[in-house]
Design an enzyme around this catalytic site. Structure first.
Site, short mmCIF file in Angstrom:
data_model
loop_
_atom_site.label_atom_id
_atom_site.label_comp_id
_atom_site.label_asym_id
_atom_site.label_seq_id
_atom_site.Cartn_x
_atom_site.Cartn_y
_atom_site.Cartn_z
CE LYS A 33 -3.76 0.10 2.43
NZ LYS A 33 -4.49 -0.19 3.69
NE ARG A 103 -5.36 3.44 4.51
CZ ARG A 103 -5.27 3.39 2.20
NH1 ARG A 103 -4.53 4.85 2.17
NH2 ARG A 103 -5.65 2.91 1.60
N GLY A 112 -7.97 -6.75 4.85
CA GLY A 112 -9.17 -6.79 5.43
C GLY A 112 -8.58 -7.71 7.06
CG MET A 114 -2.39 -6.78 9.34
SD MET A 114 -0.76 -6.19 9.11
CE MET A 114 -0.84 -6.07 7.05
NE ARG A 347 -6.13 -4.18 -3.40
CZ ARG A 347 -6.48 -4.25 -1.67
NH1 ARG A 347 -5.84 -4.39 -0.81
NH2 ARG A 347 -8.04 -4.08 -1.77
CG HIS A 468 -14.49 -9.40 4.07
ND1 HIS A 468 -15.34 -10.98 4.37
CD2 HIS A 468 -13.74 -9.63 3.99
CE1 HIS A 468 -14.20 -11.77 4.61
NE2 HIS A 468 -13.40 -10.40 4.68
CB SER A 801 9.87 -42.67 -21.34
OG SER A 801 9.56 -42.20 -20.49
CB CYS A 869 5.27 -41.72 -19.52
SG CYS A 869 6.23 -42.85 -19.35
CE1 TYR A 889 7.36 -37.94 -23.85
CE2 TYR A 889 9.44 -37.93 -24.84
CZ TYR A 889 8.58 -38.37 -23.98
OH TYR A 889 9.37 -39.70 -23.96
#
Ligand code: ADP
Ligand code: MG
Ligand code: MG
Length: 914
Positions: A33, A103, A112, A114, A347, A468, A801, A869, A889
């Protein structure tokens, strides 16, 4: 110079110098903030003057057991003096009082969780002056009583019910419906009563000295970092406890000064759908918290264009500036004080999965971000959730017709949720252990969060899209409907009614967070169509492009593949293969042939084949199986035309195909007891055969390539079927690429024994059919010895594999089934293992083996194809590891393919050219 604990909003350069200019470090020091208040100030947006006490100060305070670090308070006082100067007001000055908010704000957003205290600086004297100055005694007394209330709750720990009770009693007494119906005199009386409440609970007067207020509020914000709510939230979100919170002191601006004032919260785009339009709510003549608290029903923010056209025009412009600056959708708080707009917070906005994808794609098209940014913006979980079920539209219509619709509210967080309705957080948490629950509430508060997390969905009767409940639900991906006003909840009888329907607590309800509807009963769901999700398809195409770019290769690793990490799928049947291809798989990484043996008409032949006393009768049974297998492979090759299909030769121990030994024994005993003779001899001999197959450690016994060497007829048949199918399919005009995979190899000599025999069959079939097909022979790497001797093994095997389930099992020496049942959980809890290695590849051990194996293998055969795999193929962290070691892959379940495509691209971007 003494350590700096406090910075003015205008001092961003100093902060940057302090932390080395890195934005992440700025956020660590100032909190999210705070950092954004500084940044908005720097780019010239209207932010009320103020300053921030750093998170370092918080940590120092908490570490010292509740003592400000040296020099901090003096710096805070000095910053207040500087703020007085720019505002031209005085903190506690009876002639022109400066008011501030205090704040909280940590690095990671914890909405919400704190505390914040507004209107600091008011006291019995300044309130009178404020009333005169503003010519608005109602406003002044309202601000004062709010300060006493907020301060009482947050700083002095007085239960909020005390204040609420006083307010309700007063409203009842004077017949006021809403808070703002109260007259100035009544509010003044209320302030006096609030002060009495403080005195009663604490034994001292509400502090009149503004600096005393400021000091106590600063301490309270510091302390709120360790409040239960905040601690629980961090635990759930994996936010470190060490971050601490900053304290932001911000000059108060007032949205409650009449009809040219107002306050609101908004997203710069729709956080539910991603649509590009400012989305949010505001209230005329109100203070910040009123919007979120759901006390008055707010207007859509677009309404402001009519009510306050000039302020709105500026607001819209600022939204665009912010988006361009942060290159992301923003969630903002603003206040208009007598026509003048002030920005109080910005934010990056939380959003649903669908919105995340749409916004990322749109922002690329708008030229705001790059494709690589877009790929990083979306989480693999977002992709996953878009493939999850939604309500069946037809079933919903029927339910509505039958009068089962409880109401329509705001569609705050999309998705379908079905569960039993419970009316408070604790009950939700409790009942969620027994089955799915839906949390139903008038509105939610931070102390409801544990219930919301436990619930499958959330339904409230009050509040709007930024309430909220809505914000938290979107964050946790819970479908949510808010403000379904037709619903009346009666906590006495623990039931709710809506349009004549009564639902008792514990009954099933269905909540459609996409449309805002709620129903009684269980509505069936359907899976959404992948091919209709155009934004997702676009994003995944970009992901594939990025993963295939040369820049995604790992330089310095000679073995890095040329076309990037691809996503293949594990599929046993043509239908699975088609689904995988539809989801974007570039090949089949594993077909388990033995699954096909279990089908009803085949199993008896398989059993006969296993029990055959000689090679001739075994071959006879296998001849019967051949057409079935050929047909299986034919369908797969056709579905995957143009792409590789890896078929694994028979792997499991043979006893898996036989009847259960114990059951058979019971039958035999029963027959003997009853004296039945018919069929007894056959059963007895079958039992003896099964006992012969018995092994103490079957998973380490005769299976995989060992079985092929002991009974070569089976794999000979399988290879014949593979090549006959491939030739047939090719002759029909398709393009098969067969890759024959030998499981469980431990030494090159096993391959030397078996592979040439099989290659001879491949050649023979092609000659018989007069058809050449493209093929490879390769092996699984599941045994540590094979990984270590990869250089030798790669002389014969054309591909590797990794079977990471077995490889993990054997590297750790854990039997997977027993480990997960018995001790693995404890190991993870105790931190002996950082996570379950069967879900995420253990990079230091199993991963290291894989890395060496690839390196060694490609030394012997530079174009060696390598993949995995195991079940890890769908896990983002494991995919990242496969990228880093230069796999060609990863192969995962078809439904996981879209998630894996994104994860592969993210790994590529994260390690771009590094
Ligand atoms: P949260 O993190 O819970 O949103 P905030 O610190 O943002 O807490 O503040 C709570 C409410 O008070 C918000 O609506 C905010 O806009 C409002 N607010 C905070 N500071 C001021 C101020 N200086 N002037 C006016 N409103 C404020
Ligand atoms: Mg806020
Ligand atoms: Mg295996």
């Amino acid at each position: 110079m003494a350590k700096k604990w406090v910075y003015l909003f205008t001092e961003i350069e100093e902060v940057e110098k302090q932390v080395g200019g890195v934005w992440d470090a700025v956020r660590s020091l100032l909190g999210g903030k705070g950092a954004n208040l500084f940044e908005m100030t720097r780019i010239g947006l209207p932010v009320p003057p103020g300053f921030t006490v750093t998170t370092e100060a918080c940590n120092a305070y908490l570490a010292a057991g509740g003592k400000f670090p040296e020099g901090m308070w003096e710096q805070e006082v000095a910053a207040m003096k500087a703020t007085e100067k720019v505002t031209g007001k005085g903190f506690g000055d009876p002639n022109n009082p400066l008011l501030v908010s205090c704040r909280s704000g940590s690095k990671e957003s914890m909405p919400g969780m704190m505390d914040t205290v507004l209107n600091i600086g008011l006291n019995d004297i300044t309130v009178e002056r404020l009333a005169k100055l503003t010519d608005n005694p109602r406003f002044a007394w309202d601000a004062y009583r709010r300060l006493i209330e907020g301060f009482g709750k947050v700083v002095l720990d007085i239960p909020d019910t005390s204040f609420e009770h006083a307010l309700h009693t007063l409203k009842d007494k004077v017949g006021a419906k809403m808070d703002f119906d109260l007259t100035p005199d009544q509010l003044q009386g209320l302030a006096a009563e609030y002060k009495a409440i403080v005195k009663k609970h604490k034994g001292f007067e509400f502090p009149q000295d503004p600096y005393e207020q400021l000091r106590l509020a600063t301490e309270a914000v510091f302390r709120s970092w360790n409040g239960k709510r905040a601690v629980d939230y961090r635990k759930h979100e994996g936010i470190p406890d060490t971050l601490g919170t900053a304290v932001n002191i911000v000059t108060m601006v007032f949205g409650n000064m009449g009809s040219t004032s107002g306050t609101g919260v908004a997203f710069t785009r729709n956080p539910s759908t991603g649509e590009k339009a400012v989305y949010g709510e505001y209230l005329i003549n109100a203070q910040g918290e009123d919007v979120v608290a759901g006390i008055r029903t707010p207007e859509k923010v677009a309404r402001m264009a009519q009510d306050l056209p000039e302020a709105y025009a500026e607001f819209a412009k600022i939204c665009q500036i912010l988006e361009n600056h942060y290159k992301n959708m923003q969630d903002v708080e603003f206040t208009v004080e007598r026509g003048k707009l002030w920005m109080l917070q910005t934010r990056n906005g939380k959003r649903t999965a669908a919105a995340a994808i749409k916004i990322a794609v749109d922002m690329v098209n708008e030229g705001v971000i790059t494709k690589k940014d877009a790929v990083l913006r979306v989480s693999p979980n977002d992709v996953d959730s878009l493939l999850h079920p939604q309500f069946d539209a037809a079933a919903k219509k029927v339910a509505a017709k039958e009068g089962k619709r409880l109401g329509v509210g705001v569609n705050a967080s999309p998705g379908a949720a079905v569960g039993r309705a419970y009316f408070d957080a604790d009950t939700c948490e409790e009942k969620a252990k027994e089955g799915p629950v839906i949390m139903v509430r008038q509105f939610t508060k931070p102390d409801d969060v544990h219930g919301m997390i436990a619930a499958k969905g959330i339904l409230t009767s009050e509040g709007g899209a930024t309430s909220h409940a809505a914000v938290v639900a979107r964050q946790f991906g819970r479908p949510c409907v808010v403000g379904a006003a037709s619903i009346k909840i009666d906590m006495e009888s623990r039931s709710m009614t809506a349009d004549g329907v009564t639902v008792k607590e514990g009954e099933w309800i269905s909540v459609d967070g996409s449309t805002g509807e709620a129903f009684v009963g269980q509505i069936p769901t359907v899976a959404p169509k992948f091919e209709e999700q155009t934004d997702l398809l676009t994003l995944l195409d970009w992901a594939d492009e990025i993963a295939a770019e040369p820049g995604s290769r790992q330089p310095g690793k000679s073995h890095s593949p040329s076309r990037g990490l691809q996503i293949w799928a594990n599929a046993d049947y043509p239908a699975d293969a088609r689904r995988a291809r539809n989801f974007g798989a570039k090949g089949i990484g594993l077909t388990r042939t033995e699954h096909m043996f279990f089908e009803v008409e085949r199993l008896p032949i398989v059993q006969r084949m296993i029990l055959a006393k000689d090679s001739a009768s075994r071959t006879a049974a296998l001849d019967e199986l051949l057409p079935y297998q050929r047909k299986d492979f034919d369908g797969l090759f056709e579905a995957m035309t143009g792409l590789p299909v890896i078929i694994r030769l028979i792997d499991p121990p043979l006893h898996e195909f036989m009847p259960d030994e114990e059951k058979l024994l019971e039958e035999v005993i029963e027959m003997r007891l009853k004296g039945e003779t018919e069929g007894l001899a056959e059963k007895e001999s079958l039992l003896a055969d099964i006992r012969n197959l018995h092994e103490s450690n079957p998973m380490m016994g005769m299976r995989g390539v060992r079985l092929s060497i002991m009974m070569p007829e089976i794999v000979e048949m399988q290879v014949r079927a593979i090549f006959e199918a491939a030739c047939d399919v090719a002759q029909r005009g398709f393009d098969p690429h067969a890759e024959v995979m030998i499981p469980l190899t431990g030494t090159i000599n096993e391959l030397k024994w078996v592979q040439p025999r099989l290659e001879r069959i491949a050649a023979a079939v092609q000659a018989e059919k007069g058809q050449k097909v493209d093929y490879k022979f390769g092996t699984m790497i599941e045994i540590p010895r094979a990984a270590v001797t990869a250089a030798e093994i790669a002389t014969l095997a054309e591909f590797f594999s990794f079977g990471t389930n077995d490889l993990t099992q054997m590297t750790f020496g854990y039997s997977r089934d027993d480990a997960e049942r018995n001790f693995l959980l404890k190991y993870v809890e105790e931190g002996i293992l950082p996570f379950n290695p069967f879900q995420t590849i253990d990079r230091e051990g199993v991963g290291r083996l894989m890395e060496t194996c690839v390196e060694e293998g490609r030394k012997a055969r530079p174009d060696l194809e390598v993949g995995i795999c195991g079940e890890h193929g769908g896990d983002p962290s494991s995919i990242e590891w496969c990228h880093l070691i230069g796999n060609n892959y990863v192969s995962c379940s078809p439904f996981r393919v879209p998630v894996a495509r994104l994860a592969a691209a993210q790994a590529a971007v994260k390690h771009w050219g590094k």
